[in-house]
Design a protein around this motif. Structure first.
Motif, mmCIF file in Angstrom:
data_model
loop_
_atom_site.group_PDB
_atom_site.id
_atom_site.type_symbol
_atom_site.label_atom_id
_atom_site.label_comp_id
_atom_site.label_asym_id
_atom_site.label_seq_id
_atom_site.Cartn_x
_atom_site.Cartn_y
_atom_site.Cartn_z
ATOM 1 N N TYR A 27 0.831 -1.199 0.000
ATOM 2 C CA TYR A 27 0.000 0.000 0.000
ATOM 3 C C TYR A 27 0.869 1.254 0.000
ATOM 4 C CZ TYR A 27 -3.135 3.659 1.715
ATOM 5 O OH TYR A 27 -3.829 4.829 1.871
ATOM 6 N N LEU A 28 1.866 1.294 0.867
ATOM 7 C CA LEU A 28 2.740 2.467 0.917
ATOM 8 C C LEU A 28 3.508 2.649 -0.386
ATOM 9 C CD1 LEU A 28 4.062 2.380 4.587
ATOM 10 C CD2 LEU A 28 2.514 4.058 3.540
ATOM 11 N N GLU A 29 3.960 1.563 -0.982
ATOM 12 C CA GLU A 29 4.660 1.667 -2.267
ATOM 13 C C GLU A 29 3.746 2.255 -3.333
ATOM 14 O OE1 GLU A 29 6.175 -2.220 -3.195
ATOM 15 O OE2 GLU A 29 7.669 -2.142 -1.594
ATOM 16 N N ARG A 30 2.490 1.814 -3.341
ATOM 17 C CA ARG A 30 1.533 2.306 -4.338
ATOM 18 C C ARG A 30 1.203 3.771 -4.107
ATOM 19 N NH1 ARG A 30 -3.231 -1.902 -5.014
ATOM 20 N NH2 ARG A 30 -3.606 -0.634 -6.849
ATOM 21 N N THR A 31 1.010 4.173 -2.856
ATOM 22 C CA THR A 31 0.683 5.577 -2.604
ATOM 23 C C THR A 31 1.889 6.470 -2.896
ATOM 24 O OG1 THR A 31 1.183 5.374 -0.232
ATOM 25 C CG2 THR A 31 -1.114 5.051 -0.911
ATOM 26 N N ARG A 32 3.075 5.998 -2.599
ATOM 27 C CA ARG A 32 4.284 6.767 -2.916
ATOM 28 C C ARG A 32 4.462 6.901 -4.429
ATOM 29 N NH1 ARG A 32 7.875 3.544 1.547
ATOM 30 N NH2 ARG A 32 7.224 4.762 3.358
ATOM 31 N N ALA A 33 4.103 5.843 -5.164
ATOM 32 C CA ALA A 33 4.251 5.855 -6.622
ATOM 33 C C ALA A 33 3.388 6.937 -7.269
ATOM 34 C CB ALA A 33 3.910 4.487 -7.206
ATOM 35 N N VAL A 34 2.277 7.288 -6.631
ATOM 36 C CA VAL A 34 1.425 8.346 -7.174
ATOM 37 C C VAL A 34 1.681 9.690 -6.483
ATOM 38 C CG1 VAL A 34 -0.360 6.781 -8.003
ATOM 39 C CG2 VAL A 34 -0.551 7.746 -5.704
ATOM 40 N N GLY A 35 2.725 9.746 -5.667
ATOM 41 C CA GLY A 35 3.153 11.009 -5.083
ATOM 42 C C GLY A 35 2.493 11.419 -3.783
ATOM 43 N N LEU A 36 1.807 10.498 -3.117
ATOM 44 C CA LEU A 36 1.166 10.850 -1.850
ATOM 45 C C LEU A 36 2.128 10.649 -0.686
ATOM 46 C CD1 LEU A 36 -2.320 9.187 -2.373
ATOM 47 C CD2 LEU A 36 -1.763 11.622 -2.474
ATOM 48 N N PRO A 37 2.160 11.583 0.249
ATOM 49 C CA PRO A 37 3.019 11.408 1.420
ATOM 50 C C PRO A 37 2.459 10.330 2.353
ATOM 51 C CG PRO A 37 1.977 13.597 1.422
ATOM 52 C CD PRO A 37 1.504 12.883 0.209
#
Length: 122
Positions: A98-108
């Motif tokens: 989940y964190l990898e996916r949110t980071r991939a779209v630029g979310l902190p």
């Protein structure tokens, strides 16, 4: 798997092979796939998911390197014997994904974690 229980989201920034890899790992983690279960042949799964055979082959190869799958000529690809995934390991992997996916779209990270908190409250 009699029918594909995997899904690939073309809008997901995660590469398709990684979505397949993650999906198979999740099916094993939840017990939907058990040790000894046979996975669909590469061509079949690729066709079912609308992917290139090489994409599915890469996912299977990486899962085999991890020790989750075993491939044998003539016997197909199966979930490796003795594969056990503990609850905390599953949770840690899902959280990491989940964190990898949110980071991939630029979310902190703090916004991603707040989304989980907000959803858990209903």
């Amino acid at each position: 798997m009699p029918e594909p229980r995997l899904r690939v989201d073309p809008d997901d920034p995660t590469p398709a092979f990684e979505q397949v890899r993650r999906g198979v790992r999740d099916l094993v983690a939840t017990g939907a796939l058990r040790p000894g279960d046979r996975l669909p042949p590469l061509r079949q799964l690729a066709g079912d998911l609308g992917l290139a055979v090489g994409t599915v082959a890469r996912a299977y190869a990486e899962l085999e390197q991890e020790g989750l799958l075993v491939s044998r000529r003539g016997a197909g690809t199966r979930v490796a014997a003795g594969v056990l995934v503990a609850g905390h390991e599953v949770l840690d992997r899902l959280a990491r994904d989940y964190l990898e996916r949110t980071r991939a779209v630029g979310l902190p990270d703090d916004e991603a974690l707040e989304a989980v908190r907000r959803l858990s409250r209903g």
